[in-house]
Design a protein around this motif. Structure first.
Motif, PDB file in Angstrom:
ATOM      1  N   ILE A   1      -0.902   7.927  -6.818  1.00  0.00           N
ATOM      2  CA  ILE A   1      -1.714   7.447  -7.957  1.00  0.00           C
ATOM      3  C   ILE A   1      -1.438   5.991  -8.314  1.00  0.00           C
ATOM      4  O   ILE A   1      -2.055   5.451  -9.238  1.00  0.00           O
ATOM      5  CB  ILE A   1      -1.491   8.332  -9.200  1.00  0.00           C
ATOM      6  N   GLY A   2      -0.534   5.319  -7.614  1.00  0.00           N
ATOM      7  CA  GLY A   2      -0.292   3.908  -7.847  1.00  0.00           C
ATOM      8  C   GLY A   2       0.650   3.615  -9.002  1.00  0.00           C
ATOM      9  O   GLY A   2       1.092   4.516  -9.724  1.00  0.00           O
TER      10      GLY A   2
ATOM     11  N   GLU B   1      -1.655  -0.591  -6.896  1.00  0.00           N
ATOM     12  CA  GLU B   1      -1.809  -0.290  -8.315  1.00  0.00           C
ATOM     13  C   GLU B   1      -2.475   1.055  -8.591  1.00  0.00           C
ATOM     14  O   GLU B   1      -2.229   1.659  -9.629  1.00  0.00           O
ATOM     15  CB  GLU B   1      -2.597  -1.409  -8.992  1.00  0.00           C
ATOM     16  N   TYR B   2      -3.331   1.512  -7.653  1.00  0.00           N
ATOM     17  CA  TYR B   2      -4.052   2.759  -7.872  1.00  0.00           C
ATOM     18  C   TYR B   2      -3.774   3.805  -6.800  1.00  0.00           C
ATOM     19  O   TYR B   2      -4.359   4.895  -6.839  1.00  0.00           O
ATOM     20  CB  TYR B   2      -5.557   2.480  -7.973  1.00  0.00           C
ATOM     21  N   GLY B   3      -2.918   3.479  -5.849  1.00  0.00           N
ATOM     22  CA  GLY B   3      -2.452   4.437  -4.872  1.00  0.00           C
ATOM     23  C   GLY B   3      -3.509   4.948  -3.909  1.00  0.00           C
ATOM     24  O   GLY B   3      -4.588   4.366  -3.759  1.00  0.00           O
ATOM     25  N   PHE B   4      -3.169   6.061  -3.271  1.00  0.00           N
ATOM     26  CA  PHE B   4      -4.079   6.695  -2.311  1.00  0.00           C
ATOM     27  C   PHE B   4      -5.381   7.079  -2.992  1.00  0.00           C
ATOM     28  O   PHE B   4      -6.462   6.965  -2.409  1.00  0.00           O
ATOM     29  CB  PHE B   4      -3.403   7.935  -1.712  1.00  0.00           C
ATOM     30  N   LEU B   5      -5.292   7.520  -4.228  1.00  0.00           N
ATOM     31  CA  LEU B   5      -6.492   7.934  -4.966  1.00  0.00           C
ATOM     32  C   LEU B   5      -7.452   6.760  -5.154  1.00  0.00           C
ATOM     33  O   LEU B   5      -8.655   6.875  -4.892  1.00  0.00           O
ATOM     34  CB  LEU B   5      -6.084   8.501  -6.326  1.00  0.00           C
TER      35      LEU B   5
ATOM     36  N   ILE C   1       0.837  -1.206   0.000  1.00  0.00           N
ATOM     37  CA  ILE C   1       0.000   0.000   0.000  1.00  0.00           C
ATOM     38  C   ILE C   1       0.867   1.250   0.000  1.00  0.00           C
ATOM     39  O   ILE C   1       0.592   2.215  -0.727  1.00  0.00           O
ATOM     40  CB  ILE C   1      -0.949  -0.015   1.215  1.00  0.00           C
ATOM     41  N   GLY C   2       1.936   1.231   0.795  1.00  0.00           N
ATOM     42  CA  GLY C   2       2.819   2.397   0.847  1.00  0.00           C
ATOM     43  C   GLY C   2       3.521   2.665  -0.464  1.00  0.00           C
ATOM     44  O   GLY C   2       3.709   3.821  -0.872  1.00  0.00           O
ATOM     45  N   SER C   3       3.883   1.603  -1.174  1.00  0.00           N
ATOM     46  CA  SER C   3       4.613   1.782  -2.433  1.00  0.00           C
ATOM     47  C   SER C   3       3.733   2.335  -3.540  1.00  0.00           C
ATOM     48  O   SER C   3       4.225   2.820  -4.557  1.00  0.00           O
ATOM     49  CB  SER C   3       5.219   0.442  -2.878  1.00  0.00           C
ATOM     50  N   GLY C   4       2.406   2.257  -3.362  1.00  0.00           N
ATOM     51  CA  GLY C   4       1.496   2.802  -4.371  1.00  0.00           C
ATOM     52  C   GLY C   4       1.472   4.317  -4.399  1.00  0.00           C
ATOM     53  O   GLY C   4       1.049   4.919  -5.398  1.00  0.00           O
TER      54      GLY C   4
END
Length: 388
Positions: free
Chosen positions: A260-261, A286-290, A254-257
């Protein structure tokens, strides 16, 4: 307007749209997760089949109005309890153990988890008990409130006792359903506040025993694998277990995303159960925080819609159903996402409508069918009480 047209107009397409988006996000994440999996099964195709069956379940449940659900409540509850009891004594040829928990029936290559359906049966049952209690006791007193509380606790703790030892996550969901329905049951706060304070104290004591004196809990039947999940949550980087491995890699994914992933199928961090309980890690990477925020917003929209329906219906029983389903979904989402980011212990709870799995998806669709039923059979005539 014909009767059929009126019925079609009462189908909540807004809910269907939100659930459809969540299911689509789940399919994309499952497809991506299985690219690096060690399993031979095609989870993506299987989930499409599960979704088709689940949608059928939702529309079948929708046909049952409040009167039919009330009549069926005891039968469904009894069936659920009997199934859970049989699971505990069933031979290993049909009762499968996973990670030390005997929580699945196995029939050839197909498995089913009865606890997922027991959650919905319990909601239907508790709603009926609260509704009937208030019809019988129109003059509310502390004595009648205590009686209602006793009914709710006894009815809940029968399945809870059968589920908790083998499936910690589902057991906690059962308690979350009870808590949510107690809040709207009309029981006096003079009773509820001391109870919740006592529960908070008990939880604090249990956490102390888990961390400082686990041998005490072992003597009363708590299994070691259940304690390991707590320890790995407290210190995942030093307490080396399968659960801590999952949590460490989950946080890393999750952190590496970042914001925007990394993009669709660009997952780099390996997680053994990424397609099921840890599906949110795939979304976060894959899609990050967004992407993660969009998923949470969609769940919020669904809960908001259900709350509005609960307030609009003139049938008290239907309101209780809605609150039960809201409690079920809210706890699932809060616990699943919380465990993937290290805020809560790992309990093996799936993310509704997104995680891979037939039983969990069908249970969620059955709960969705209850909300559809409230809207579908809702009377909109002026001054209609609709409380039969």
């Amino acid at each position: 307007m014909s009767l059929e047209q009126k019925k079609v107009s009462r189908i909540d397409y807004g809910q269907l749209f939100i659930v459809g988006i969540l299911a689509t996000i789940g399919l994309l994440a499952i497809y991506s997760a299985q690219q690096n999996t060690i399993y031979d099964k095609n989870f993506f195709k299987q989930q499409i089949v599960f979704l088709a069956i689940g949608l059928g379940i939702a529309f079948v449940v929708m046909q049952f109005d409040s009167d039919r659900l009330k009549k069926a409540s005891w039968y469904l509850y009894g069936f659920g309890v009997a199934t859970q009891a049989f699971l505990l004594v069933a031979p290993e040829s049909i009762a499968r153990k996973v990670n030390g928990a005997k929580a699945w029936f196995q029939f050839g290559g197909f498995s089913i988890q009865p606890a997922e359906f027991m959650k919905v049966f319990l909601i239907i049952m508790l709603a009926n008990v609260i509704h009937r209690h208030h019809k019988k006791n129109e003059n509310k007193t502390l004595k009648t409130d205590l009686l209602l509380l006793l009914k709710l606790v006894v009815i809940t703790f029968i399945p809870f006792g059968l589920i908790f030892k083998e499936d910690l996550g589902s057991g906690l969901v059962i308690l979350a359903i009870l808590t949510g329905m107690m809040f709207v049951s009309g029981i006096s706060w003079r009773i509820l506040i001391p109870i919740f304070a006592a529960v908070a104290l008990i939880v604090s004591v249990l956490m102390y025993l888990v961390l400082e004196h686990p041998e005490v809990l072992s003597k009363v039947g708590v299994e070691k694998y259940q304690l390991k999940r707590i320890y790995s949550w407290q210190d995942p980087f030093n307490y080396q277990t399968d659960a801590s491995y999952q949590l460490r890699h989950s946080i890393q994914a999750i952190g590496s995303g970042e914001v925007i992933g990394k993009g669709f199928t660009e997952k780099e961090v390996y997680l053994p159960e990424a397609h099921s309980d840890f599906i949110f890690c795939v979304i976060g990477e894959e899609y990050g925080f967004l992407g993660g925020s969009i998923v949470i917003i969609l769940y919020f929209m669904l809960i908001f819609t259900w709350t509005r329906i609960a307030l609009e219906t003139k049938n008290d029983y239907n309101s209780y159903l809605c609150i039960g389903v809201i409690s079920l979904l809210t706890f699932h989402v809060f616990e699943n996402i919380g465990m993937t980011i290290g805020m809560l212990p790992i309990t093996g709870i799936p993310l509704p409508f997104i995680s891979y799995g037939g039983s969990s998806l069908w249970g969620s669709m059955m709960a969705l069918g209850l909300i559809f039923s409230v809207r579908y059979h809702h009377k909109v005539y002026m001054f209609a009480k609709d409380d039969e």
